[in-house]
Design a protein around this motif. Structure first.
Motif, PDB file in Angstrom:
ATOM      1  N   LEU A 141      44.534  35.225  51.006  1.00  0.00           N
ATOM      2  CA  LEU A 141      43.896  36.531  50.862  1.00  0.00           C
ATOM      3  C   LEU A 141      44.037  37.017  49.430  1.00  0.00           C
ATOM      4  O   LEU A 141      45.108  36.899  48.818  1.00  0.00           O
ATOM      5  N   VAL A 142      42.961  37.533  48.881  1.00  0.00           N
ATOM      6  CA  VAL A 142      42.966  38.057  47.517  1.00  0.00           C
ATOM      7  C   VAL A 142      42.417  39.478  47.542  1.00  0.00           C
ATOM      8  O   VAL A 142      41.659  39.859  48.433  1.00  0.00           O
ATOM      9  N   GLU A 149      35.615  41.011  41.140  1.00  0.00           N
ATOM     10  CA  GLU A 149      36.607  40.244  40.402  1.00  0.00           C
ATOM     11  C   GLU A 149      37.958  40.346  41.102  1.00  0.00           C
ATOM     12  O   GLU A 149      38.307  41.393  41.670  1.00  0.00           O
ATOM     13  N   ILE A 150      38.712  39.263  41.061  1.00  0.00           N
ATOM     14  CA  ILE A 150      40.061  39.279  41.623  1.00  0.00           C
ATOM     15  C   ILE A 150      40.934  40.222  40.803  1.00  0.00           C
ATOM     16  O   ILE A 150      40.924  40.190  39.566  1.00  0.00           O
ATOM     17  N   THR A 151      41.667  41.071  41.484  1.00  0.00           N
ATOM     18  CA  THR A 151      42.468  42.073  40.794  1.00  0.00           C
ATOM     19  C   THR A 151      43.786  42.273  41.521  1.00  0.00           C
ATOM     20  O   THR A 151      44.077  41.617  42.530  1.00  0.00           O
ATOM     21  N   ASP A 152      44.599  43.192  41.025  1.00  0.00           N
ATOM     22  CA  ASP A 152      45.879  43.504  41.670  1.00  0.00           C
ATOM     23  C   ASP A 152      45.645  44.413  42.876  1.00  0.00           C
ATOM     24  O   ASP A 152      44.645  45.137  42.949  1.00  0.00           O
ATOM     25  N   PRO A 153      46.585  44.441  43.810  1.00  0.00           N
ATOM     26  CA  PRO A 153      46.452  45.352  44.954  1.00  0.00           C
ATOM     27  C   PRO A 153      46.609  46.803  44.505  1.00  0.00           C
ATOM     28  O   PRO A 153      47.142  47.076  43.423  1.00  0.00           O
ATOM     29  N   PRO A 154      46.144  47.749  45.304  1.00  0.00           N
ATOM     30  CA  PRO A 154      46.323  49.166  44.944  1.00  0.00           C
ATOM     31  C   PRO A 154      47.804  49.506  44.777  1.00  0.00           C
ATOM     32  O   PRO A 154      48.679  48.874  45.366  1.00  0.00           O
ATOM     33  N   LEU A 155      48.062  50.520  43.964  1.00  0.00           N
ATOM     34  CA  LEU A 155      49.434  50.950  43.739  1.00  0.00           C
ATOM     35  C   LEU A 155      50.074  51.394  45.054  1.00  0.00           C
ATOM     36  O   LEU A 155      49.456  52.092  45.863  1.00  0.00           O
TER      37      LEU A 155
END
Length: 213
Positions: A141-142, A149-155
């Motif tokens: 899972l990404v 675009e692949i990014t970081d999860p929410p804060l």
């Protein structure tokens, strides 16, 4: 030479600049023949800074902390609305860890190219960190942003608290450092004023002391 005026010696230093002896801690407030006006002025400035700096630092910490919290909470809400989890497939095998089964291997992650569906259903590729040793065609899972675009999860709430606390502490320390700097600069300016006054007074007094009989 006989007619030369000796150079003025600097005024006596503070009896206890570090304030280590209780009976000398408040010497600037007591009447004594060696106390100068600048000593009393320095004492008042130090007292003012001692009272003002903690209050201002606390206010700055609260204000900056509140601003930072609002900013990061808003950013987290925006990220939660615009990012979502999607299934992605590994394009090739992930590298193997040199010590399989070790604690280090359990924490290790390697960047691997993956395929995942874009916003319009098209296939896209990108890189994400995965566990070591995963074979090609494995599904992970990404997090994907609104641009696909692949990014970081929410804060997370913990990250928001941690970053808020960091900014609040920096604000408190910044005010404290400015207070210390103001105290040091004031002391330097007053000391130079003392030396100039001492030099002027000595220029008037020295000829009478050094006059030959």
């Amino acid at each position: 030479m006989a007619g030369d005026t000796p150079r003025a010696q600097p005024p006596p230093p503070d009896p206890d600049p570090g304030g280590h002896h209780p009976h000398l801690l408040f010497w600037r407030w007591r009447r004594n023949p060696l106390r100068r006006r600048t000593d009393r002025l320095h004492a008042w400035i130090a007292l003012g800074l001692l009272l003002a700096v903690p209050a201002v630092a606390a206010a700055a910490m609260l204000a900056v902390g509140d601003t930072a919290y609002r900013h990061y909470r808003s950013a987290a809400e925006h990220e939660a609305r615009t990012r979502d989890h999607r299934a992605a497939v590994l394009v090739h095998d992930a590298p193997r860890h040199p010590e399989p089964g070790s604690d280090e291997a359990k924490k290790a992650r390697y960047p691997v190219e993956v395929r995942f569906p874009g916003p319009g259903g098209e296939t896209r590729t990108g890189k994400t960190d995965v566990e070591p040793g995963l074979p090609a065609d494995s599904t992970v899972l990404v997090w994907v942003d609104s641009a696909g675009e692949i990014t970081d999860p929410p804060l997370t709430a913990e990250q928001i608290r941690s970053r808020t606390m960091g900014w609040a502490i920096l604000a408190f320390l910044g005010v404290a450092v400015m207070g210390l700097a103001a105290h040091g600069i004031t002391g330097l300016v007053l000391q130079r004023r003392n030396l100039a006054g001492w030099e002027a007074a000595w220029a008037v007094t020295a000829p009478r002391w050094c006059r030959l009989p």
